[in-house]
Design a protein around this motif. Structure first.
Motif, PDB file in Angstrom:
ATOM      1  N   ALA A 143       0.827  -1.207   0.000  1.00  0.00           N
ATOM      2  CA  ALA A 143       0.000   0.000   0.000  1.00  0.00           C
ATOM      3  C   ALA A 143       0.861   1.256   0.000  1.00  0.00           C
ATOM      4  O   ALA A 143       0.576   2.227  -0.710  1.00  0.00           O
ATOM      5  N   LEU A 144       1.925   1.244   0.775  1.00  0.00           N
ATOM      6  CA  LEU A 144       2.827   2.402   0.806  1.00  0.00           C
ATOM      7  C   LEU A 144       3.494   2.605  -0.556  1.00  0.00           C
ATOM      8  O   LEU A 144       3.643   3.743  -1.023  1.00  0.00           O
ATOM      9  N   ALA A 145       3.897   1.526  -1.194  1.00  0.00           N
ATOM     10  CA  ALA A 145       4.531   1.633  -2.505  1.00  0.00           C
ATOM     11  C   ALA A 145       3.588   2.283  -3.509  1.00  0.00           C
ATOM     12  O   ALA A 145       4.028   3.005  -4.420  1.00  0.00           O
ATOM     13  N   GLY A 146       2.286   2.052  -3.329  1.00  0.00           N
ATOM     14  CA  GLY A 146       1.304   2.635  -4.226  1.00  0.00           C
ATOM     15  C   GLY A 146       1.211   4.144  -4.140  1.00  0.00           C
ATOM     16  O   GLY A 146       0.711   4.793  -5.071  1.00  0.00           O
ATOM     17  N   VAL A 147       1.687   4.737  -3.038  1.00  0.00           N
ATOM     18  CA  VAL A 147       1.681   6.196  -2.892  1.00  0.00           C
ATOM     19  C   VAL A 147       3.104   6.750  -2.842  1.00  0.00           C
ATOM     20  O   VAL A 147       3.344   7.846  -2.354  1.00  0.00           O
ATOM     21  N   GLY A 148       4.052   5.943  -3.315  1.00  0.00           N
ATOM     22  CA  GLY A 148       5.428   6.412  -3.432  1.00  0.00           C
ATOM     23  C   GLY A 148       6.226   6.417  -2.151  1.00  0.00           C
ATOM     24  O   GLY A 148       7.229   7.126  -2.045  1.00  0.00           O
ATOM     25  N   LEU A 149       5.814   5.608  -1.164  1.00  0.00           N
ATOM     26  CA  LEU A 149       6.535   5.542   0.105  1.00  0.00           C
ATOM     27  C   LEU A 149       7.096   4.139   0.310  1.00  0.00           C
ATOM     28  O   LEU A 149       6.641   3.175  -0.316  1.00  0.00           O
ATOM     29  N   ARG A 150       8.083   4.031   1.212  1.00  0.00           N
ATOM     30  CA  ARG A 150       8.702   2.744   1.501  1.00  0.00           C
ATOM     31  C   ARG A 150       8.462   2.348   2.961  1.00  0.00           C
ATOM     32  O   ARG A 150       8.324   3.202   3.826  1.00  0.00           O
TER      33      ARG A 150
END
Length: 295
Positions: A207-214
Motif C-alpha cells: 500500500a505504501l509503494a502505491g503512494v510512493g513511500l517505503r
C-alpha cells in the motif's frame, strides 16, 4: 498412518531431533532409535548423520522423506474415502493458519466443524504467512490459511474472505484528537509492526509503494509477533498500529481503541486457503467448503 515407523521417520526428519520426536509421538527416545534403525536395516542405507551436535538427513533420507510424504497423503486420503463408505467423515486433518486467522477466524469454524464431524482429528500449526506456506510445501500440513498478498510458485490459492487493515490508537494520550492522517504523516508516527514474513507487513509495504513511500520510512517503535501483543502495547503507549479490523472488534466496542483514518491509503487484502494441488485432498476440501458455507 498404518506404518508407525514411517510416521516416526517423518517426524524425526522434520524436527531433526529424536528427543522432540519422542515428545511429539509420546514414545521413548530408544523407541524412536529402534524404529529408525529398523528402516535403515530394511533399506540398507543410513537415513541420518550427525554433524557435531546436529542431526542431518542423508541423501537416502531425503528420498525416503519425499516418498513417505506421498504415502502419508495417500493414507489420509484412503481414511477419508473409506469413511465416506460409512457415511461419515473421519481421518486426520492438518491445518496451518497465519496468526490473525488462527486467533480470530479459525477457532469458531473449527468448533462447528468438529461438532459436525467428531471423527475428524484436527491439528493446527500457527505462524506467519511465510511459515505456513513453507510448511505446506514441506507437506507438514494439508491445508493452509494465509493473509499474504504475494503468491508462492507451486501453491494454489482459493479466496476465503476479504479483510481490511486499520490504523488504531488508544483514546487518551498524544493522538486523542487525531481523526485522520496523511500517508506522509503516518511515517512520523511511532508504530508497532509485525515481524518480517507476516502477511500484514506485506500488505502495508504494498500500500505504501502505491503512494510512493517505503516501509523503511516508517518510524518503528516496536515489532511484535502477535496481534494481541500489538494491541496491548498500543493500549499502554502513544504508539499506533495497523491491524486487521476483525482483530479489534471488541476493543472498538468497549472504547479501548479507536480507528484513525489514513487519507488516500487503502489497506485491503484477502484471506485465502492455500494447497499444494489444484484440487486439495478430500478432507481438506470438505473443511474449506464447510468454512466457506458458514455452517
Amino acid at each position: 498412518m498404518d506404518d508407525f515407523r514411517l510416521k516416526v521417520f517423518i517426524t524425526a526428519a522434520r524436527t531433526l531431533s529424536f528427543t522432540r520426536t519422542a515428545e511429539r509421538l509420546y514414545i521413548s527416545q530408544p523407541a524412536v532409535s529402534r524404529h529408525i534403525g529398523e528402516l535403515e536395516s530394511r533399506y540398507r542405507v543410513p537415513l541420518f548423520v550427525r554433524r557435531g551436535s546436529r542431526l542431518e538427513l542423508t541423501a537416502a533420507g531425503q528420498v525416503l522423506l519425499e516418498a513417505a510424504g506421498r504415502i502419508s497423503d495417500d493414507y489420509r486420503r484412503l481414511e477419508y474415502e473409506m469413511s465416506l463408505c460409512a457415511n461419515q467423515a473421519e481421518g486426520e486433518l492438518r491445518l496451518g493458519a497465519s496468526t490473525t486467522i488462527a486467533q480470530y477466524l479459525l477457532p469458531p469454524a473449527l468448533a462447528r466443524f468438529t461438532a459436525r464431524f467428531p471423527g475428524v482429528r484436527v491439528s493446527v500449526l500457527s505462524g506467519n504467512s511465510g511459515q505456513i506456506e513453507r510448511a505446506l510445501a514441506d507437506r507438514e500440513i494439508d491445508l493452509g490459511m494465509v493473509e499474504s498478498v504475494s503468491r508462492r510458485q507451486g501453491l494454489h490459492y482459493t479466496l476465503f474472505r476479504p479483510d481490511e487493515l486499520v490504523l488504531v490508537a488508544r483514546p487518551g494520550g498524544r493522538y486523542a484528537r487525531t481523526e485522520s492522517v496523511t500517508p506522509e504523516a503516518l511515517c512520523r508516527i511511532p508504530l508497532v509492526l509485525r515481524e518480517d514474513g507476516s502477511g500484514t507487513l506485506e500488505v502495508i509495504a504494498a500500500a505504501l509503494a502505491g503512494v510512493g513511500l517505503r516501509l523503511s520510512q516508517l518510524e518503528v517503535a516496536m515489532r511484535l509477533g502477535t496481534t494481541e501483543g500489538i494491541k496491548s502495547f498500543v493500549r499502554n503507549s502513544d504508539a499506533m498500529a495497523l491491524v486487521s479490523v476483525i482483530s479489534v472488534v471488541d476493543e472498538l466496542r468497549s472504547g479501548a481503541l479507536r480507528i484513525v483514518d489514513i487519507e488516500g491509503l487503502t489497506l485491503t487484502r484477502d484471506f485465502s486457503f492455500v494447497h499444494l494441488a489444484a484440487e486439495p485432498a478430500p478432507l481438506a476440501r470438505q473443511f474449506a467448503d464447510f468454512a466457506l458455507s458458514g455452517l
